[in-house]
Design an enzyme around this catalytic site. Structure first.
Site, PDB file in Angstrom:
ATOM      1  CG  ASP A 213      32.384  78.863  46.658  1.00 44.81           C
ATOM      2  OD1 ASP A 213      32.706  79.794  45.887  1.00 44.81           O
ATOM      3  OD2 ASP A 213      33.072  77.844  46.803  1.00 44.81           O
ATOM      4  CG  HIS A 218      31.467  77.043  41.258  1.00 41.63           C
ATOM      5  ND1 HIS A 218      32.035  75.865  40.866  1.00 41.63           N
ATOM      6  CD2 HIS A 218      32.316  77.587  42.185  1.00 41.63           C
ATOM      7  CE1 HIS A 218      33.171  75.673  41.521  1.00 41.63           C
ATOM      8  NE2 HIS A 218      33.361  76.711  42.323  1.00 41.63           N
ATOM      9  CB  ILE A 233      32.610  72.857  37.200  1.00 46.19           C
ATOM     10  CG1 ILE A 233      33.483  73.848  37.993  1.00 46.19           C
ATOM     11  CG2 ILE A 233      33.139  72.679  35.782  1.00 46.19           C
ATOM     12  CD1 ILE A 233      34.921  73.387  38.178  1.00 46.19           C
ATOM     13  N   GLY A 236      33.449  71.818  44.427  1.00 43.75           N
ATOM     14  CA  GLY A 236      34.006  70.586  44.985  1.00 43.75           C
ATOM     15  C   GLY A 236      33.409  70.245  46.339  1.00 43.75           C
TER      16      GLY A 236
END
Length: 316
Positions: A213, A218, A233, A236
Site C-alpha cells: 500500500d 502514509h 498517518i 487503517g
C-alpha cells in the site's frame, strides 16, 4: 470545481471484473507480520517470533489471518475502473473491512481472486459501496478466504431516480456467525476480559507500506499536510492487523488458525509513534471476541469490531 456525474447503478452492477492473481512467498508473510508489529517489542517473544521465524525453516512460520487483506491486488485501481461509479477519490474513506477464513492460509501461494459488487447504497450526501473478493489457491483450487471492503464515497450520493433511496445488497453468506460490534457490545457492563498495550514504532507506516500500500498519505509529510494531518498517518488495515494480533496473542494462545472471521470498523486515524490499547470482551455463547482499539495518548477509540473463533478449536 465541476460537479460529478451521478452514479449509474445499472452500469456499476453490470461491470465485469477481470480475475486477478497475487503471488507471495514466506518473505512477504514475515514482512507483513513485522508491519503490524509482530515481535516489535520483544524479538524473542515465543508467541510472536513464529510469525517471522521458525527453526524448521521459513515455510513453517505462522500466517496472520489479516495477511489476506493483501490478496485483492490494486484495490483502489479496481474501484476507479468501474463504469458508472463516479466519485471524488479525495473524498473516499475506507469504512469497514470484513474477512472470512475457510482454510489455513499457506505461507506461499498464487492466489486467484473473484471480485463482485456486494453493496451499493444512496445515503443522500454520500454513497456506500461494498466490494467483495473471494480468493482461491490457484494451484489447488481450494477456497481460502473472502474479503469485503465497505467504502464511503462522500459527495457521491443523491443518485436515486425515485423517491425511495437506492439500495442494493448481494453479500456472500457462508454461515459464519458474526455481527458488527456496537458501543454497548464493547463497553458492556463489565471490564474487558483482556487488555493489550502496544507502542507503534515511528517508522511503522514506512514498514507496512512495503506490503503493497504505497498511498503517499502514509509516507509523504507534504501530502499528509495537504490532506489535513500534521504528519503521515498509519494505514487503517495496519491497525486492524494490530487488533487481530492482540486477540490471537491474548485469547488464542498465539494460534492464528483459531480465527474464523475478522470485522473492523475504522473510526479515527492513528499516528505512528502512538500507543495502541486493545480491549477485548469474550462472548462465551457465540465463540466471539468483541474488541475496541484506542490511542492511549489521545484517549480516542480508532477501531472497533469483532473476531469469531472456530467452535471446534475455541479456547473461550
Amino acid at each position: 470545481m465541476a460537479s460529478l456525474p451521478r452514479i449509474d447503478p445499472a452500469q456499476v452492477l453490470a461491470y465485469e471484473f477481470p480475475q486477478s492473481r497475487f503471488t507471495y512467498t514466506e518473505r512477504d508473510v514475515a514482512l507483513y507480520a513485522l508491519g503490524v508489529g509482530a515481535a516489535g517489542a520483544d524479538p524473542c517473544n515465543p508467541s510472536e517470533l513464529p510469525f517471522v521465524y521458525h527453526p524448521d525453516g521459513q515455510s513453517s512460520i505462522k500466517v496472520l489471518p489479516t495477511f489476506t487483506v493483501l490478496y485483492p491486488v490494486g484495490f483502489l485501481d479496481v474501484i476507479s475502473s468501474i463504469s458508472g461509479l463516479h466519485y471524488d477519490p479525495n473524498l473516499l474513506l475506507h469504512g469497514e473491512q470484513y474477512i472470512e477464513i475457510y482454510q489455513d492460509i499457506p505461507t506461499n501461494a498464487t492466489i486467484r481472486n473473484s471480485i463482485k459488487v456486494s453493496g451499493l447504497h444512496d445515503k443522500g450526501k454520500a454513497a456506500i459501496f461494498e466490494l467483495e473478493t473471494i480468493s482461491y489457491n490457484d494451484d489447488t483450487g481450494a477456497l481460502l478466504c473472502m474479503n469485503r471492503s465497505t467504502i464511503f464515497l462522500r459527495g457521491a450520493g443523491g443518485f436515486s431516480t425515485s423517491g425511495k433511496p437506492y439500495s442494493f445488497s448481494n453479500r456472500t453468506n457462508a454461515g459464519i456467525v458474526t455481527r458488527t460490534a456496537t458501543k454497548k457490545d464493547l463497553a458492556g457492563e463489565r471490564s474487558p476480559d483482556s487488555v493489550f498495550e502496544d507502542r507503534i514504532q515511528p517508522s511503522q507506516a514506512l514498514l507496512y507500506r512495503l506490503s503493497g500500500d504505497y498511498n503517499p498519505l502514509h509516507s509523504d509529510p507534504s501530502f499528509a499536510k495537504k490532506a489535513g494531518f500534521q504528519q503521515p498517518i498509519l494505514h487503517g488495515l495496519c491497525t486492524l492487523g494490530y487488533a487481530t494480533r492482540a486477540v490471537i496473542k491474548c485469547l488464542c494462545e498465539g494460534d492464528p488458525r483459531l480465527v474464523q472471521s475478522v470485522q473492523g470498523r475504522f473510526l479515527l486515524h492513528v499516528f505512528p509513534g502512538e500507543t495502541l490499547i486493545t480491549e477485548m470482551w469474550k462472548d462465551e455463547g457465540q465463540n466471539r471476541v468483541d474488541y475496541k482499539l484506542k490511542v492511549k495518548e489521545r484517549n480516542k477509540v480508532v477501531l472497533a469490531g469483532s473476531i469469531t473463533l472456530k467452535p471446534a478449536l475455541s479456547r473461550l
